[in-house]
Design a protein around this motif. Structure first.
Motif, PDB file in Angstrom:
ATOM      1  N   LEU A 124      -8.718  -2.024   9.628  1.00  0.00           N
ATOM      2  CA  LEU A 124      -8.488  -0.636  10.040  1.00  0.00           C
ATOM      3  C   LEU A 124      -7.629   0.119   9.034  1.00  0.00           C
ATOM      4  O   LEU A 124      -7.895   1.290   8.726  1.00  0.00           O
ATOM      5  CB  LEU A 124      -7.813  -0.611  11.413  1.00  0.00           C
ATOM      6  CG  LEU A 124      -8.689  -0.914  12.628  1.00  0.00           C
ATOM      7  CD1 LEU A 124      -7.823  -1.026  13.871  1.00  0.00           C
ATOM      8  CD2 LEU A 124      -9.745   0.173  12.808  1.00  0.00           C
ATOM      9  N   TRP A 125      -6.597  -0.552   8.536  1.00  0.00           N
ATOM     10  CA  TRP A 125      -5.641   0.107   7.644  1.00  0.00           C
ATOM     11  C   TRP A 125      -5.993  -0.073   6.169  1.00  0.00           C
ATOM     12  O   TRP A 125      -5.279   0.410   5.311  1.00  0.00           O
ATOM     13  CB  TRP A 125      -4.236  -0.438   7.913  1.00  0.00           C
ATOM     14  CG  TRP A 125      -3.752  -0.181   9.303  1.00  0.00           C
ATOM     15  CD1 TRP A 125      -4.251   0.726  10.205  1.00  0.00           C
ATOM     16  CD2 TRP A 125      -2.675  -0.846   9.967  1.00  0.00           C
ATOM     17  NE1 TRP A 125      -3.548   0.664  11.382  1.00  0.00           N
ATOM     18  CE2 TRP A 125      -2.567  -0.298  11.271  1.00  0.00           C
ATOM     19  CE3 TRP A 125      -1.789  -1.852   9.602  1.00  0.00           C
ATOM     20  CZ2 TRP A 125      -1.620  -0.714  12.190  1.00  0.00           C
ATOM     21  CZ3 TRP A 125      -0.834  -2.269  10.516  1.00  0.00           C
ATOM     22  CH2 TRP A 125      -0.751  -1.707  11.792  1.00  0.00           C
ATOM     23  N   ARG A 126      -7.093  -0.775   5.893  1.00  0.00           N
ATOM     24  CA  ARG A 126      -7.560  -1.014   4.525  1.00  0.00           C
ATOM     25  C   ARG A 126      -6.417  -1.534   3.642  1.00  0.00           C
ATOM     26  O   ARG A 126      -5.983  -0.895   2.679  1.00  0.00           O
ATOM     27  CB  ARG A 126      -8.195   0.250   3.933  1.00  0.00           C
ATOM     28  CG  ARG A 126      -9.426   0.697   4.729  1.00  0.00           C
ATOM     29  CD  ARG A 126     -10.228   1.749   3.998  1.00  0.00           C
ATOM     30  NE  ARG A 126     -10.799   1.235   2.763  1.00  0.00           N
ATOM     31  CZ  ARG A 126     -11.890   0.476   2.691  1.00  0.00           C
ATOM     32  NH1 ARG A 126     -12.533   0.112   3.808  1.00  0.00           N
ATOM     33  NH2 ARG A 126     -12.357   0.063   1.525  1.00  0.00           N
ATOM     34  N   LEU A 127      -5.978  -2.704   3.976  1.00  0.00           N
ATOM     35  CA  LEU A 127      -4.821  -3.287   3.307  1.00  0.00           C
ATOM     36  C   LEU A 127      -5.239  -4.101   2.087  1.00  0.00           C
ATOM     37  O   LEU A 127      -6.292  -4.746   2.085  1.00  0.00           O
ATOM     38  CB  LEU A 127      -4.056  -4.196   4.278  1.00  0.00           C
ATOM     39  CG  LEU A 127      -3.506  -3.518   5.522  1.00  0.00           C
ATOM     40  CD1 LEU A 127      -2.751  -4.540   6.382  1.00  0.00           C
ATOM     41  CD2 LEU A 127      -2.610  -2.343   5.170  1.00  0.00           C
ATOM     42  N   PRO A 128      -4.396  -4.133   1.056  1.00  0.00           N
ATOM     43  CA  PRO A 128      -4.656  -4.962  -0.129  1.00  0.00           C
ATOM     44  C   PRO A 128      -4.280  -6.424   0.147  1.00  0.00           C
ATOM     45  O   PRO A 128      -3.267  -6.944  -0.317  1.00  0.00           O
ATOM     46  CB  PRO A 128      -3.760  -4.339  -1.201  1.00  0.00           C
ATOM     47  CG  PRO A 128      -2.610  -3.769  -0.430  1.00  0.00           C
ATOM     48  CD  PRO A 128      -3.180  -3.298   0.887  1.00  0.00           C
ATOM     49  N   LEU A 129      -5.142  -7.075   0.911  1.00  0.00           N
ATOM     50  CA  LEU A 129      -4.879  -8.420   1.431  1.00  0.00           C
ATOM     51  C   LEU A 129      -6.031  -9.343   1.062  1.00  0.00           C
ATOM     52  O   LEU A 129      -7.197  -9.028   1.318  1.00  0.00           O
ATOM     53  CB  LEU A 129      -4.726  -8.352   2.957  1.00  0.00           C
ATOM     54  CG  LEU A 129      -4.629  -9.673   3.709  1.00  0.00           C
ATOM     55  CD1 LEU A 129      -3.305 -10.374   3.395  1.00  0.00           C
ATOM     56  CD2 LEU A 129      -4.759  -9.437   5.221  1.00  0.00           C
TER      57      LEU A 129
ATOM     58  N   LYS B  14       0.822  -1.204   0.000  1.00  0.00           N
ATOM     59  CA  LYS B  14       0.000   0.000   0.000  1.00  0.00           C
ATOM     60  C   LYS B  14       0.857   1.254   0.000  1.00  0.00           C
ATOM     61  O   LYS B  14       0.506   2.264  -0.640  1.00  0.00           O
ATOM     62  CB  LYS B  14      -0.923  -0.013   1.222  1.00  0.00           C
ATOM     63  CG  LYS B  14      -1.890   1.164   1.257  1.00  0.00           C
ATOM     64  CD  LYS B  14      -2.881   1.030   2.402  1.00  0.00           C
ATOM     65  CE  LYS B  14      -3.865   2.211   2.390  1.00  0.00           C
ATOM     66  NZ  LYS B  14      -4.884   2.087   3.461  1.00  0.00           N
ATOM     67  N   ARG B  15       1.990   1.184   0.671  1.00  0.00           N
ATOM     68  CA  ARG B  15       2.867   2.352   0.772  1.00  0.00           C
ATOM     69  C   ARG B  15       3.712   2.571  -0.472  1.00  0.00           C
ATOM     70  O   ARG B  15       3.975   3.720  -0.854  1.00  0.00           O
ATOM     71  CB  ARG B  15       3.792   2.193   1.984  1.00  0.00           C
ATOM     72  CG  ARG B  15       3.089   2.331   3.329  1.00  0.00           C
ATOM     73  CD  ARG B  15       4.026   2.007   4.471  1.00  0.00           C
ATOM     74  NE  ARG B  15       3.446   2.348   5.770  1.00  0.00           N
ATOM     75  CZ  ARG B  15       3.981   2.023   6.946  1.00  0.00           C
ATOM     76  NH1 ARG B  15       5.118   1.317   6.970  1.00  0.00           N
ATOM     77  NH2 ARG B  15       3.407   2.370   8.069  1.00  0.00           N
TER      78      ARG B  15
ATOM     79  N   ALA C  45      -0.599  -3.931  -5.980  1.00  0.00           N
ATOM     80  CA  ALA C  45      -0.116  -5.283  -5.676  1.00  0.00           C
ATOM     81  C   ALA C  45      -0.856  -5.837  -4.467  1.00  0.00           C
ATOM     82  O   ALA C  45      -1.253  -5.101  -3.558  1.00  0.00           O
ATOM     83  CB  ALA C  45       1.383  -5.270  -5.413  1.00  0.00           C
ATOM     84  N   LEU C  46      -1.041  -7.141  -4.475  1.00  0.00           N
ATOM     85  CA  LEU C  46      -1.746  -7.833  -3.401  1.00  0.00           C
ATOM     86  C   LEU C  46      -0.808  -8.721  -2.594  1.00  0.00           C
ATOM     87  O   LEU C  46       0.181  -9.238  -3.128  1.00  0.00           O
ATOM     88  CB  LEU C  46      -2.840  -8.746  -3.971  1.00  0.00           C
ATOM     89  CG  LEU C  46      -4.075  -8.131  -4.591  1.00  0.00           C
ATOM     90  CD1 LEU C  46      -4.941  -9.236  -5.194  1.00  0.00           C
ATOM     91  CD2 LEU C  46      -4.875  -7.322  -3.577  1.00  0.00           C
TER      92      LEU C  46
END
Length: 296
Positions: A155-160, A124-125, A130-131
């Motif tokens: 919480l952090w809305r991650l690409p997971l 994300k950063r 990308a996942l």
């Protein structure tokens, strides 16, 4: 249901690879333990087609199929598991602890989801789109680290993307005896989207999941994908504690048996080729010297 030759070839390479591992273990050729994905091969093959080159896969103790679906490398994987020259990790990772660019596994249950969340945060950063894709079993949903990681991912809305291979049994304990509620309900508690896959038609699975994978990339946001799947083989090696009727029922639900009945010519042709390929890989790796490794 009709699969491409490429998909069926990959499925059968994984299946014959796993069968030979169990035979090699019985013959005393493997140290430690090994966990096969017999019956679950289609999960890895379906998901692999949805991955991009920059995605990272985090797998678990039952990860050979995940690796082979992404990298057509039975030689490197078998050499690693047998501790022979040319192994993927120099012969020190064995069956459960593998690493390659874009791929890693761990045999520690529950550890992989926090690792995948960290990778997703880095994506994300620094690498938008990308996942991190993590594979886990239904039994791992008893681990506290899973819920800590899901909380952070939401919480952090991650690409997971969390791929759950729900085969109905955690080592030797049926799901009904170890899980209250459901994976869908537990995902909803964190506000995480959940998709359920119950069949094994690869095209239908990919059509169902493609939009969810794209949203996880674009928004980004975590996604849980639950496959109701089928473990044909033992938990590890030959230690299958299920009643004989449960094993027989699993075989009746096997994708391989169903596909062979529907498309006998294609299945027999590619099954024979996959078996011959894995036989050749085993003969090659058996003839290699033991792996040597030293700290750098």
């Amino acid at each position: 249901m009709m699969w491409t030759d490429d998909d069926l070839r990959t499925l059968l390479v994984i299946r014959h690879f796993e069968r030979r591992l169990l035979e090699l273990f019985d013959e005393g050729e493997l140290g430690g333990t090994t966990h096969t994905c017999l019956g679950q091969e289609y999960v890895a093959v379906a998901v692999a087609a949805l991955l991009e080159p920059g995605d990272v896969v985090v797998s678990n103790h039952r990860g050979h199929g995940h690796y082979l679906a992404r990298y057509d490398d039975p030689e490197g994987l078998l050499a690693e598991i047998m501790g022979r020259s040319g192994g993927l990790c120099g012969g020190v990772g064995g069956s459960q602890h593998l690493h390659r660019d874009g791929f890693l596994t761990s045999g520690v249950q529950g550890q992989t989801l926090p690792i995948a969340a960290g990778i997703a945060l880095q994506h994300k950063r620094t690498d938008a789109g990308a996942l991190a894709v993590v594979f886990m079993g239904d039994g791992t949903w008893g681990e506290g680290a899973v819920y800590e990681a899901l909380n952070m991912a939401a919480l952090w809305r991650l690409p997971l993307v969390v791929v759950v291979e729900h085969n109905g049994i955690a080592q030797s304990t049926p799901t009904a005896a170890h899980m209250a509620g459901s994976i869908a309900q537990r995902s909803a508690a964190f506000g995480i989207a959940h998709l359920l896959v119950t069949g094994h038609d690869l095209a239908q699975i990919r059509d169902r999941l493609r939009g969810g994978f794209e949203r996880a990339r674009r928004e980004p946001a975590p996604l849980v994908v639950e496959f109701r799947t089928n473990r044909l083989g033992p938990h590890s090696k030959g230690d299958d504690a299920r009643p004989a009727e449960a094993v027989a029922a699993a075989r009746e639900r096997d994708w391989g048996a169903a596909y062979a009945r529907e498309h006998p010519e294609q299945f027999e042709r590619l099954d024979r080729a996959a078996r011959e390929r894995i036989d050749a890989v085993v003969a090659d790796v058996r003839g290699r010297p033991p792996a040597t490794w030293g700290a750098r």
